[in-house]
Design a protein around this motif. Structure first.
Motif, PDB file in Angstrom:
ATOM      1  N   THR A 133       0.859  -1.186   0.000  1.00  0.00           N
ATOM      2  CA  THR A 133       0.000   0.000   0.000  1.00  0.00           C
ATOM      3  C   THR A 133       0.896   1.237   0.000  1.00  0.00           C
ATOM      4  N   ALA A 135       2.340   4.857   0.544  1.00  0.00           N
ATOM      5  CA  ALA A 135       2.149   5.820   1.624  1.00  0.00           C
ATOM      6  C   ALA A 135       3.222   6.895   1.567  1.00  0.00           C
ATOM      7  N   GLU A 165      -3.562   3.397   8.207  1.00  0.00           N
ATOM      8  CA  GLU A 165      -3.891   2.334   7.252  1.00  0.00           C
ATOM      9  C   GLU A 165      -5.172   2.669   6.494  1.00  0.00           C
ATOM     10  N   PHE A 168      -4.482   5.564   3.783  1.00  0.00           N
ATOM     11  CA  PHE A 168      -3.735   5.145   2.591  1.00  0.00           C
ATOM     12  C   PHE A 168      -4.326   3.917   1.894  1.00  0.00           C
ATOM     13  N   PHE A 169      -5.445   3.415   2.401  1.00  0.00           N
ATOM     14  CA  PHE A 169      -6.138   2.329   1.690  1.00  0.00           C
ATOM     15  C   PHE A 169      -6.498   2.814   0.286  1.00  0.00           C
ATOM     16  N   LYS A 170      -6.252   1.985  -0.717  1.00  0.00           N
ATOM     17  CA  LYS A 170      -6.319   2.439  -2.111  1.00  0.00           C
ATOM     18  C   LYS A 170      -7.697   2.972  -2.524  1.00  0.00           C
ATOM     19  N   SER A 172      -9.616   4.702  -0.427  1.00  0.00           N
ATOM     20  CA  SER A 172      -9.935   5.847   0.416  1.00  0.00           C
ATOM     21  C   SER A 172      -9.798   7.137  -0.385  1.00  0.00           C
ATOM     22  N   HIS A 175      -6.266   8.823   0.098  1.00  0.00           N
ATOM     23  CA  HIS A 175      -5.026   8.063  -0.050  1.00  0.00           C
ATOM     24  C   HIS A 175      -4.028   8.713  -0.997  1.00  0.00           C
ATOM     25  N   ASP A 176      -4.502   9.525  -1.930  1.00  0.00           N
ATOM     26  CA  ASP A 176      -3.626  10.092  -2.953  1.00  0.00           C
ATOM     27  C   ASP A 176      -3.003  11.387  -2.446  1.00  0.00           C
ATOM     28  N   ARG A 190      -3.873  13.985   2.095  1.00  0.00           N
ATOM     29  CA  ARG A 190      -4.023  14.314   0.682  1.00  0.00           C
ATOM     30  C   ARG A 190      -3.304  15.628   0.346  1.00  0.00           C
ATOM     31  N   GLU A 228       4.275   1.514  -3.537  1.00  0.00           N
ATOM     32  CA  GLU A 228       3.103   0.730  -3.930  1.00  0.00           C
ATOM     33  C   GLU A 228       3.500  -0.437  -4.820  1.00  0.00           C
TER      34      GLU A 228
END
Length: 263
Positions: A133, A135, A165, A168-170, A172, A175-176, A190, A228
């Motif tokens: 994941t 981060a 967690e 940064f879950f894809k 979420s 996360h970006d 973000r 990632e």
């Protein structure tokens, strides 16, 4: 009776050494960036101006002199990022803000980072490394990171493994981008970071790592990245990156740099 063409005193030698030192520091700051080409071009331009003056070429010397006259302003504009890094280097090296205790909400207090927060962040990075994941975690030190926090979503939430967690879950929406960790809070998520233009960065490192390096060049913050693609953990400070570190090494870095860095 003959006299020396050039006489050198103690202060003349000191002057030469100081100029050499400053030029070396400028070179080290811009080495590996596109600014080095601009610096070489400006240096050649200045040498050409000196040459035409020595030949007493009045017209060309006058034209080039007009450009030299506004050279300081041009240098400030062209080398603004490098000048910022140089001043940051001076301020950080001599601990100006620490000596006068100029701390604000966005900088760490005298207690540094509590051990429970370090364990939470290391645990989250270990999990995200195993699950690949991506981060990007910025750790504030003495500089105010408000302008960077404002580019993202303000959180002001307590640091926890589960929250990191989740952020940064894809899938979420947060996360970006980067998380800013300051004064025992996840200040914002973000967030947009400055990307380094250093040409010496290996091609195997992607945009996330370039942003981490750029952030530590622009501020005194430290940055943790999790790839990632590979799941590798990296630690970045002062524009230098340590890649493929273990969770235990990450904890050692954080404890050494942040547990009691305030004098």
């Amino acid at each position: 009776m003959t006299t020396a063409f050039i006489t050198l005193g103690l202060f003349d030698i000191l002057d030469i050494l100081l100029v050499a030192f400053l030029l070396y520091q400028v070179y080290m700051l811009i080495k590996g960036t596109v600014a080095i080409n601009i610096f070489v071009g400006l240096s050649l331009f200045y040498l050409m101006w000196l040459f035409v003056r020595a030949l007493n070429m009045q017209l060309l010397s006058s034209i080039l002199g007009q450009f030299i006259g506004v050279g300081v302003i041009a240098l400030i504009i062209v080398f603004q990022p490098e000048i910022r890094r140089f001043l940051l280097l001076l301020g950080t090296r001599y601990n100006v803000s620490q000596r006068f205790n100029l701390h604000n909400w966005f900088a760490l207090d005298e207690r540094g980072i509590p051990d429970i927060e370090i364990r939470s962040v290391v645990g989250a990075c270990e999990y995200m490394s195993k699950t690949k994941t991506g981060a990007l975690i910025v750790i504030a030190k003495n500089m105010d990171l408000q302008s960077y926090a404002d580019t993202g979503q303000i959180l002001k939430a307590r640091v926890s493994k589960n929250l990191l967690e989740t952020i940064f879950f894809k899938n979420s929406p947060l996360h970006d981008g980067a998380v800013v960790w300051a004064n025992s809070r996840l200040l914002a998520a973000r967030c947009i970071l400055p990307v380094s233009d250093d040409t010496n960065i290996p091609g195997s490192l992607g945009l996330r790592h370039r942003a981490a390096i750029g952030m530590t060049q622009a501020t005194d913050s430290h940055v943790i990245t999790v790839s990632e693609e590979t799941g590798n953990i990296s630690y970045v400070m002062g524009g230098n990156i340590k890649v493929r570190i273990s969770p235990s090494e990450l904890r050692t870095f954080l404890e050494g740099d942040f547990s009691s860095f305030i004098i």
